[in-house]
Design a protein around this motif. Structure first.
Motif, PDB file in Angstrom:
ATOM      1  N   ASN A 137       0.913  -1.197   0.031  1.00  0.00           N
ATOM      2  CA  ASN A 137      -0.170  -0.093   0.036  1.00  0.00           C
ATOM      3  C   ASN A 137       0.944   1.283   0.141  1.00  0.00           C
ATOM      4  N   GLY A 138       1.822   1.174  -0.819  1.00  0.00           N
ATOM      5  CA  GLY A 138       2.863   2.401  -0.944  1.00  0.00           C
ATOM      6  C   GLY A 138       3.862   2.572   0.169  1.00  0.00           C
ATOM      7  N   LYS A 139       3.972   1.453   0.998  1.00  0.00           N
ATOM      8  CA  LYS A 139       4.946   1.518   1.892  1.00  0.00           C
ATOM      9  C   LYS A 139       5.841   0.369   1.615  1.00  0.00           C
ATOM     10  N   PHE A 140       7.134   0.724   1.516  1.00  0.00           N
ATOM     11  CA  PHE A 140       8.204  -0.132   1.323  1.00  0.00           C
ATOM     12  C   PHE A 140       8.706  -0.936   2.486  1.00  0.00           C
ATOM     13  N   GLU A 141       8.687  -2.325   2.321  1.00  0.00           N
ATOM     14  CA  GLU A 141       9.071  -3.223   3.261  1.00  0.00           C
ATOM     15  C   GLU A 141      10.411  -4.213   2.536  1.00  0.00           C
ATOM     16  N   ILE A 142      11.464  -3.835   3.534  1.00  0.00           N
ATOM     17  CA  ILE A 142      12.704  -4.711   2.985  1.00  0.00           C
ATOM     18  C   ILE A 142      12.695  -6.281   3.840  1.00  0.00           C
ATOM     19  N   VAL A 143      12.617  -7.493   3.203  1.00  0.00           N
ATOM     20  CA  VAL A 143      12.754  -8.274   3.896  1.00  0.00           C
ATOM     21  C   VAL A 143      14.072  -9.279   3.755  1.00  0.00           C
ATOM     22  N   LEU A 144      14.895  -9.629   4.518  1.00  0.00           N
ATOM     23  CA  LEU A 144      16.231 -10.072   4.360  1.00  0.00           C
ATOM     24  C   LEU A 144      15.955 -11.622   4.009  1.00  0.00           C
ATOM     25  N   ASN A 145      16.661 -12.310   3.117  1.00  0.00           N
ATOM     26  CA  ASN A 145      16.477 -13.345   2.634  1.00  0.00           C
ATOM     27  C   ASN A 145      16.840 -14.375   4.002  1.00  0.00           C
ATOM     28  N   SER A 146      15.810 -15.517   4.276  1.00  0.00           N
ATOM     29  CA  SER A 146      15.959 -16.197   5.323  1.00  0.00           C
ATOM     30  C   SER A 146      17.214 -16.927   5.375  1.00  0.00           C
ATOM     31  N   LYS A 147      17.790 -17.098   4.505  1.00  0.00           N
ATOM     32  CA  LYS A 147      18.909 -17.864   4.129  1.00  0.00           C
ATOM     33  C   LYS A 147      20.313 -16.902   4.745  1.00  0.00           C
ATOM     34  N   ASN A 148      20.111 -15.763   4.988  1.00  0.00           N
ATOM     35  CA  ASN A 148      21.046 -14.841   5.549  1.00  0.00           C
ATOM     36  C   ASN A 148      20.888 -14.625   7.048  1.00  0.00           C
ATOM     37  N   ALA A 149      19.891 -15.530   7.413  1.00  0.00           N
ATOM     38  CA  ALA A 149      19.594 -15.233   9.074  1.00  0.00           C
ATOM     39  C   ALA A 149      19.351 -16.720   9.538  1.00  0.00           C
ATOM     40  N   PRO A 150      20.690 -17.367   9.538  1.00  0.00           N
ATOM     41  CA  PRO A 150      20.397 -18.923  10.109  1.00  0.00           C
ATOM     42  C   PRO A 150      20.305 -18.743  11.714  1.00  0.00           C
ATOM     43  N   GLU A 151      19.669 -19.839  12.247  1.00  0.00           N
ATOM     44  CA  GLU A 151      19.773 -19.815  13.884  1.00  0.00           C
ATOM     45  C   GLU A 151      21.006 -20.732  14.101  1.00  0.00           C
ATOM     46  N   LEU A 152      21.734 -20.107  14.900  1.00  0.00           N
ATOM     47  CA  LEU A 152      23.002 -20.820  15.254  1.00  0.00           C
ATOM     48  C   LEU A 152      23.220 -20.587  17.033  1.00  0.00           C
ATOM     49  N   ARG A 153      23.816 -21.293  17.535  1.00  0.00           N
ATOM     50  CA  ARG A 153      24.141 -21.202  19.089  1.00  0.00           C
ATOM     51  C   ARG A 153      25.210 -21.941  19.607  1.00  0.00           C
ATOM     52  N   VAL A 154      25.829 -21.503  20.467  1.00  0.00           N
ATOM     53  CA  VAL A 154      26.877 -22.230  21.193  1.00  0.00           C
ATOM     54  C   VAL A 154      26.631 -23.460  21.906  1.00  0.00           C
ATOM     55  N   SER A 155      27.402 -24.333  21.717  1.00  0.00           N
ATOM     56  CA  SER A 155      26.737 -25.954  22.137  1.00  0.00           C
ATOM     57  C   SER A 155      26.956 -25.874  23.583  1.00  0.00           C
ATOM     58  N   ARG A 156      25.685 -26.494  24.114  1.00  0.00           N
ATOM     59  CA  ARG A 156      25.420 -26.342  25.640  1.00  0.00           C
ATOM     60  C   ARG A 156      26.437 -27.391  26.242  1.00  0.00           C
ATOM     61  N   ILE A 201      28.992 -16.501  15.379  1.00  0.00           N
ATOM     62  CA  ILE A 201      27.629 -16.073  15.611  1.00  0.00           C
ATOM     63  C   ILE A 201      27.591 -14.549  15.541  1.00  0.00           C
ATOM     64  N   ASP A 202      28.548 -13.917  16.311  1.00  0.00           N
ATOM     65  CA  ASP A 202      28.408 -12.455  16.401  1.00  0.00           C
ATOM     66  C   ASP A 202      28.830 -11.843  14.777  1.00  0.00           C
ATOM     67  N   ALA A 203      29.647 -12.476  14.074  1.00  0.00           N
ATOM     68  CA  ALA A 203      29.782 -11.827  12.576  1.00  0.00           C
ATOM     69  C   ALA A 203      28.463 -12.063  11.797  1.00  0.00           C
ATOM     70  N   ILE A 204      27.975 -13.233  11.981  1.00  0.00           N
ATOM     71  CA  ILE A 204      26.647 -13.580  11.221  1.00  0.00           C
ATOM     72  C   ILE A 204      25.559 -12.414  11.504  1.00  0.00           C
ATOM     73  N   LYS A 205      25.515 -12.119  12.684  1.00  0.00           N
ATOM     74  CA  LYS A 205      24.582 -11.054  13.358  1.00  0.00           C
ATOM     75  C   LYS A 205      24.993  -9.806  12.544  1.00  0.00           C
ATOM     76  N   GLN A 206      26.264  -9.430  12.849  1.00  0.00           N
ATOM     77  CA  GLN A 206      26.673  -7.872  12.132  1.00  0.00           C
ATOM     78  C   GLN A 206      26.284  -7.917  10.833  1.00  0.00           C
ATOM     79  N   ARG A 207      26.642  -9.361  10.099  1.00  0.00           N
ATOM     80  CA  ARG A 207      26.518  -8.946   8.535  1.00  0.00           C
ATOM     81  C   ARG A 207      25.014  -8.748   8.393  1.00  0.00           C
ATOM     82  N   GLN A 208      24.088  -9.220   8.881  1.00  0.00           N
ATOM     83  CA  GLN A 208      22.706  -8.941   8.728  1.00  0.00           C
ATOM     84  C   GLN A 208      22.421  -7.536   9.093  1.00  0.00           C
TER      85      GLN A 208
END
Length: 487
Positions: A284-303, A340-347
């Motif tokens: 409706n005339g308002k732009f919305e940018i969506v980052l490709n989901s492949k750029n936002a993987p779910e990663l964590r440090v092993s418990r 993980i921090d580098a991936i977040k900073q990239r996004q």
């Protein structure tokens, strides 16, 4: 006499996290998944899944960092920055219509299996009635065929190769005789030594090669090739005793031949699709940018690694082997957190850069009109997002955005400005677009010269020099006026 001196030097060094960020930032979406898989394989402390909201690992590793008994980890040593920065992630030359849907996210890029050009030619060679010596010469000739289908190596050099590497003594006549047989292989025109020979071979291989018009085309290529390439049609008409209609038919026939019979450069057909890094929606005339989901993987440090580190850290560290184990575990935990921090900073950097480009070029994104692109350079975006120009460059050179008007590389939106009579700056893309339309609409019997194009552009208010017009014409891959001439 040797002396020992102590010097103080102030120099800048990149931290491991900065290096990770630089490397990941320039990786396109199509390759990021493979990069993450690689990191998961080499670092057992990194896992897929949502990140745990715990700080136990952070506290434990910080305590270990402060302990003077700890051993120096690999990441704490001096790092060869050149090794990181020279690791390029290129090859983002893909083709396809750019269509993309979430359903395709988990699909692998298709790779069609086919035999290489050389394998096809060797297979055809086996059908010829040749002795082993002649087959050796044939294999050497086929091995000398370049990716586009030509043999550009001098036959004398091939004869020398046969003598030294294959212990086969031969002469020019014998090699040319076998070459002639190979030139009869498919695809037509293969193993030609130049474009002229390639075209003649294709004409002679036509089903109705004895047709008068085919023979005229062969005559033109054999006797007026230079005039043909330079479009000196008047000279061809006189030299070949042709009328204008016949020449038109001959030119039509020749221009439909294949100048690169080798086809696929490496013999392997890769069907690749552009995977956009961003998707732009107009709601409706308002732009919305969506980052490709492949750029936002779910990663964590092993418990399990975190708990292992906590247990080791509380034990007696005087034991050398235990100390080495603690160091190894900490190294892996730090590497996982850094990644993980580098991936977040990239996004975050991708989104900030794309948002700034959208704000700058909003008029273009409304209707996709190229003439509405504003002059914009890397420095403009770098200042807007308060980042270095090199960072913006890394984003712009390897990322794409999907819009309702198609998929565009981000570097498409960057261009220099050209001044107009009205005192405004317009994008050079606008000038190129106008220039392209002028060439499309010109009379092909009398194409516009660069001087004439300059005058027409000046009349439209664009202050542009002749050398700039020539540069833009070359960038648009528009040949000079003489080569655009048609009958």
């Amino acid at each position: 006499m040797q002396k020992l001196n102590l010097n103080q030097i102030l120099s800048q060094k990149l931290s491991p996290q900065q290096i990770q960020f630089i490397k990941l930032l320039q990786v396109p979406t199509a390759e990021l998944e493979a990069r993450i898989e690689e990191e998961l394989e080499i670092n057992p402390a990194l896992e897929e899944g949502k990140e745990d909201n715990e700080t136990e690992t952070d506290n434990a590793t910080d305590e270990f960092q402060d302990n003077p008994d700890t051993m120096e980890t690999k990441e704490d040593k001096d790092i060869n920055i050149e090794d990181y920065l020279n690791d390029e992630y290129g090859g983002y030359k893909m083709q396809g219509d750019g269509n993309y849907s979430p359903d395709e996210e988990e699909k692998e890029m298709p790779l069609s299996s086919t035999t290489s050009l050389h394998e096809q030619l060797l297979s055809q060679l086996n059908f010829l009635k040749l002795d082993e010596r002649q087959r050796t010469i044939g294999r050497q000739l086929i091995g000398s065929i370049e990716n586009d289908g030509y043999i550009r190596r001098d036959l004398e050099a091939i004869i020398n190769d046969l003598a030294f590497s294959q212990n086969v003594e031969t002469d020019l006549d014998e090699v040319e005789e076998i070459l002639l047989k190979i030139q009869g292989f498919d695809p037509p025109g293969i193993a030609a030594r130049n474009l002229q020979e390639c075209l003649v071979i294709q004409l002679e291989r036509k089903e109705h090669h004895d047709d008068p018009m085919v023979q005229k085309a062969i005559y033109v290529i054999q006797n007026c090739f230079e005039e043909f390439t330079k479009k000196h049609y008047d000279k061809i008409l006189k030299k070949c005793n042709l009328d204008e209609e016949s020449l038109k038919e001959v030119i039509h026939m020749i221009t439909r031949l294949n100048p690169k019979p080798g086809g696929i450069s490496d013999g392997i057909m890769r069907t690749q699709y552009v995977i956009p890094d961003f998707i732009l929606n107009n709601v409706n005339g308002k732009f919305e940018i969506v980052l490709n989901s492949k750029n936002a993987p779910e990663l964590r440090v092993s418990r399990s690694y975190s708990e292992m580190f906590s247990a080791y850290d509380k034990s007696d560290k005087k034991d050398k082997k235990l100390k080495e184990t603690v160091t190894f575990v900490k190294q892996k935990l730090d590497a996982a957190k850094w990644f993980i921090d580098a991936i977040k900073q990239r996004q975050q950097t991708l989104m900030k850069t794309m948002q700034a480009i959208l704000d700058y070029q909003q008029e273009f994104f409304l209707d996709g009109d190229e003439t509405k692109l504003k002059p914009m350079i890397l420095k403009d975006i770098a200042e807007k997002i308060d980042m270095d120009i090199s960072t913006v460059s890394r984003v712009a050179n390897s990322k794409t955005i999907q819009t309702e008007f198609g998929v565009f590389p981000l570097k498409y939106f960057f261009s220099e400005g050209i001044s107009t009579d009205a005192g405004e700056d317009v994008s050079n893309r606008e000038v190129k677009s106008v220039l392209s339309r002028m060439v499309e609409d010109e009379d092909k019997r009398k194409p516009l010269s660069d001087d004439k194009l300059v005058k027409l552009l000046n009349q439209k208010g664009y202050n542009i020099a002749r050398r700039t017009v020539a540069k833009y014409r070359e960038q648009l891959q528009i040949p000079v006026a003489r080569l655009r001439k048609e009958l």
